[in-house]
Write an enzyme that holds these catalytic residues in place. Structure first.
Site, PDB file in Angstrom:
ATOM      1  N   ARG A   8      32.330  36.138  28.319  1.00  0.00           N
ATOM      2  CA  ARG A   8      31.339  36.024  29.212  1.00  0.00           C
ATOM      3  C   ARG A   8      29.581  35.653  29.283  1.00  0.00           C
ATOM      4  O   ARG A   8      29.169  36.698  29.988  1.00  0.00           O
ATOM      5  CB  ARG A   8      31.677  36.790  30.518  1.00  0.00           C
TER       6      ARG A   8
ATOM      7  N   ARG B 251      25.425  35.648  34.079  1.00  0.00           N
ATOM      8  CA  ARG B 251      23.721  36.379  34.848  1.00  0.00           C
ATOM      9  C   ARG B 251      23.397  37.573  34.528  1.00  0.00           C
ATOM     10  O   ARG B 251      21.492  37.352  34.685  1.00  0.00           O
ATOM     11  CB  ARG B 251      24.446  37.003  35.686  1.00  0.00           C
TER      12      ARG B 251
ATOM     13  N   ARG C 178      21.507  28.048  36.243  1.00  0.00           N
ATOM     14  CA  ARG C 178      21.509  27.430  37.766  1.00  0.00           C
ATOM     15  C   ARG C 178      20.511  27.831  39.461  1.00  0.00           C
ATOM     16  O   ARG C 178      21.824  26.804  39.908  1.00  0.00           O
ATOM     17  CB  ARG C 178      22.688  29.348  38.057  1.00  0.00           C
TER      18      ARG C 178
ATOM     19  N   ASP D  56      34.576  27.407  34.178  1.00  0.00           N
ATOM     20  CA  ASP D  56      35.706  28.129  34.364  1.00  0.00           C
ATOM     21  C   ASP D  56      36.819  27.859  35.391  1.00  0.00           C
ATOM     22  O   ASP D  56      37.032  27.210  34.716  1.00  0.00           O
ATOM     23  CB  ASP D  56      35.291  28.184  36.486  1.00  0.00           C
TER      24      ASP D  56
ATOM     25  N   TYR E 268      45.512  33.378  41.856  1.00  0.00           N
ATOM     26  CA  TYR E 268      44.557  32.549  42.278  1.00  0.00           C
ATOM     27  C   TYR E 268      44.797  32.185  43.369  1.00  0.00           C
ATOM     28  O   TYR E 268      44.507  31.850  44.802  1.00  0.00           O
ATOM     29  CB  TYR E 268      43.041  32.608  41.881  1.00  0.00           C
TER      30      TYR E 268
HETATM   31  O1  CP3 Z   1      30.465  33.045  28.832  1.00  0.00           O
HETATM   32  C1  CP3 Z   1      31.835  31.969  29.183  1.00  0.00           C
HETATM   33  O2  CP3 Z   1      32.489  33.600  29.171  1.00  0.00           O
HETATM   34  C2  CP3 Z   1      31.707  31.136  29.736  1.00  0.00           C
HETATM   35  C3  CP3 Z   1      31.627  30.787  30.841  1.00  0.00           C
HETATM   36  C4  CP3 Z   1      33.491  31.686  31.621  1.00  0.00           C
HETATM   37  C5  CP3 Z   1      33.453  31.752  33.115  1.00  0.00           C
HETATM   38  N1  CP3 Z   1      33.807  32.268  33.745  1.00  0.00           N
HETATM   39  C6  CP3 Z   1      31.559  31.588  34.131  1.00  0.00           C
HETATM   40  C7  CP3 Z   1      31.578  32.030  35.229  1.00  0.00           C
HETATM   41  C8  CP3 Z   1      34.482  31.508  31.416  1.00  0.00           C
HETATM   42  C9  CP3 Z   1      35.303  31.519  29.924  1.00  0.00           C
HETATM   43  C10 CP3 Z   1      35.318  31.603  32.229  1.00  0.00           C
HETATM   44  C11 CP3 Z   1      36.401  32.632  32.700  1.00  0.00           C
HETATM   45  C12 CP3 Z   1      37.199  33.303  33.880  1.00  0.00           C
HETATM   46  N2  CP3 Z   1      36.708  33.111  35.334  1.00  0.00           N
HETATM   47  C13 CP3 Z   1      38.101  33.599  34.165  1.00  0.00           C
HETATM   48  C14 CP3 Z   1      39.090  34.839  33.034  1.00  0.00           C
HETATM   49  C15 CP3 Z   1      37.700  35.683  31.897  1.00  0.00           C
HETATM   50  C16 CP3 Z   1      37.611  37.127  32.614  1.00  0.00           C
HETATM   51  O3  CP3 Z   1      36.687  37.445  32.503  1.00  0.00           O
HETATM   52  O4  CP3 Z   1      38.857  37.766  32.825  1.00  0.00           O
HETATM   53  C17 CP3 Z   1      38.165  34.875  35.503  1.00  0.00           C
HETATM   54  C18 CP3 Z   1      38.950  35.453  35.867  1.00  0.00           C
HETATM   55  C19 CP3 Z   1      37.217  33.178  36.031  1.00  0.00           C
HETATM   56  C20 CP3 Z   1      37.514  33.180  37.259  1.00  0.00           C
HETATM   57  C21 CP3 Z   1      36.261  33.798  37.746  1.00  0.00           C
HETATM   58  N3  CP3 Z   1      35.084  33.109  37.633  1.00  0.00           N
HETATM   59  C22 CP3 Z   1      35.273  34.569  38.869  1.00  0.00           C
HETATM   60  C23 CP3 Z   1      36.772  36.037  39.493  1.00  0.00           C
HETATM   61  C24 CP3 Z   1      34.168  34.810  38.491  1.00  0.00           C
HETATM   62  C25 CP3 Z   1      33.487  35.670  39.707  1.00  0.00           C
HETATM   63  C26 CP3 Z   1      33.682  36.558  39.274  1.00  0.00           C
HETATM   64  C27 CP3 Z   1      32.063  37.143  38.654  1.00  0.00           C
HETATM   65  O5  CP3 Z   1      31.682  37.621  37.716  1.00  0.00           O
HETATM   66  O6  CP3 Z   1      30.540  36.902  39.560  1.00  0.00           O
HETATM   67  C28 CP3 Z   1      33.857  33.550  38.297  1.00  0.00           C
HETATM   68  C29 CP3 Z   1      31.811  33.145  38.417  1.00  0.00           C
HETATM   69  C30 CP3 Z   1      31.946  32.929  36.750  1.00  0.00           C
HETATM   70  N4  CP3 Z   1      32.623  32.187  36.233  1.00  0.00           N
HETATM   71  C31 CP3 Z   1      30.772  33.322  36.406  1.00  0.00           C
HETATM   72  C32 CP3 Z   1      30.288  32.967  35.842  1.00  0.00           C
HETATM   73  C33 CP3 Z   1      29.108  33.202  35.248  1.00  0.00           C
HETATM   74  C34 CP3 Z   1      29.679  33.602  37.735  1.00  0.00           C
HETATM   75  C35 CP3 Z   1      28.614  32.976  38.341  1.00  0.00           C
HETATM   76  C36 CP3 Z   1      27.098  33.211  38.872  1.00  0.00           C
HETATM   77  O7  CP3 Z   1      27.599  33.079  39.687  1.00  0.00           O
HETATM   78  O8  CP3 Z   1      26.853  32.242  38.373  1.00  0.00           O
END
Ligand code: CP3
Length: 346
Positions: free
Chosen positions: A23, A27, A36, A73, A151
């Site tokens: 990740r 943010r 964003r 994502d 999900y």
């Molecule tokens: O930098 C990176 O790792 C690349 C991008 C990436 C994102 N999501 C961006 C993202 C990757 C590899 C993921 C994978 C992902 N997404 C997973 C598996 C990884 C893990 O952490 O276990 C899962 C379970 C998701 C599903 C998901 N997407 C959730 C549960 C959420 C909300 C949680 C949160 O952090 O707010 C997201 C949103 C998300 N995916 C964000 C980002 C940068 C936050 C969105 C934002 O508000 O900008």
């Protein structure tokens, strides 16, 4: 030019131990928040190759990691299979139409048709490869079929997984049908990511720990093995990283089969235990507890302890799960430079 990260994934000796952070594009970086805001929301950002490329490259430039991870994502897969995905502010991902029956599943697009709809991901990869320094690697990724299915069935994140576990124990056939359909899309999706230019594949099984040990192989691991076998039969030189979160009990039980190159160790699993049970078969990645990033001292102590265990051999530094949004950028930089210091980067 060889990429230190790819070499390390393949178990080759490298001049120092490469590092990246799960990740890492997100943010905690003000630069990410600015892009964003321009995109309007998170999904728009995933759908806009130029902007997604820009945020992919940010942590490489700002924090100094050895690999970029594609900005996207895991949930774009069910979205393109025909489910209705949205990200609700402060609540995370939501599907308005969770899967309950075989008829719900039959309505979803599968295979090549679904994988072909993810063109914005492939376009993003091509743009990144034009701009990423030659010695840095690009990691592409997917969610594990099980993690995606949680999900798709629950419609959102869950603490109890009660809806998908009800299906697991009372209608396992339907759950297997869902997992099989997702697996088919994932295979082709990852193949297209490789064709577009990614150097390494990571499979996130973030919710592995929700499954009881005796059922984990049946409902998750074997599908990931199938994906890895498919990719390795076509692209033997592309490393595959497997990250199953929260499964020390299975590691001790010797869950070590499968065509993966790297095993991502989560922060709840002692590195020494992972090394003992998995270190001969896999290169190990990990595994600092991400909340240590709140303290530079706690970070340094952990990086040194991991280095003591791994000794710079068959290892990639990373966190044991994703970085949190309120971590100071300076502390993330400190983590990266400490990993490089202890492993001898000149
Ligand atoms: O930098 C990176 O790792 C690349 C991008 C990436 C994102 N999501 C961006 C993202 C990757 C590899 C993921 C994978 C992902 N997404 C997973 C598996 C990884 C893990 O952490 O276990 C899962 C379970 C998701 C599903 C998901 N997407 C959730 C549960 C959420 C909300 C949680 C949160 O952090 O707010 C997201 C949103 C998300 N995916 C964000 C980002 C940068 C936050 C969105 C934002 O508000 O900008």
């Amino acid at each position: 030019m060889s990429k230190i990260f790819v070499d390390a994934c393949l178990g080759k000796e490298t001049p120092y131990t490469p590092v990246w952070m799960m990740r890492q594009a997100g943010r905690y970086l003000p630069e990410y928040m600015a892009v964003r805001a321009e995109a309007g929301n998170f999904l728009n950002l995933c759908h806009a190759p130029e902007k997604a490329c820009e945020v992919t490259l940010q942590p490489v430039d700002i924090v100094g990691v050895d690999a970029a991870i594609l900005f996207s994502d895991i949930l774009v897969i069910p979205d393109e299979m025909g489910m209705d995905l949205s990200f609700v502010k402060g609540e995370g991902p939501k599907f308005s139409d969770p899967l309950e029956t075989q008829a719900d599943l039959d309505r979803l697009i599968g295979g090549e048709e679904a994988a072909s709809k993810l063109t914005y991901v492939y376009d993003t990869i091509k743009l990144i490869k034009e701009q990423l320094a030659e010695d840095k690697a690009l990691i592409g990724f997917t969610g594990a079929p099980w993690t995606l299915a949680t999900y798709m069935i629950e419609g959102q994140g869950t603490k109890t997984y009660n809806i998908c576990k009800k299906m697991m124990y009372s209608n396992p056939e339907l759950l297997h049908n869902i997992l099989a359909k997702v697996t088919e899309v994932v295979k082709l999706y990852m193949e297209k990511q490789i064709e577009a230019g990614i150097d390494v594949v990571q499979i996130f099984d973030s919710w592995a720990s929700a499954i009881e040990p005796g059922k984990y192989d049946e409902f998750s691991w074997k599908y990931m093995v199938e994906i890895a076998d498919y990719l390795k039969s076509k692209y033997p030189d592309t490393p595959i990283i497997m990250f199953p979160k929260g499964i020390p009990a299975f590691i001790e039980g010797g869950l070590v089969y499968g065509n993966f190159d790297v095993f991502g160790v989560d922060w709840g699993t002692p590195m020494a235990m992972a090394k003992e049970h998995l270190g001969d078969k896999y290169v190990l990645q990990g595994n600092m507890e991400p909340c240590r990033l709140y303290s530079k001292e706690a970070t340094t102590a952990c990086v040194e302890a991991i280095q003591d265990v791994m000794g710079g051999k068959r290892h990639i530094f990373n966190l044991g799960h994703g970085i949190l949004p309120d971590v100071p950028v300076e502390n993330a930089k400190h983590f990266v430079s400490e990993c490089q210091r202890v492993s001898g980067k000149k």
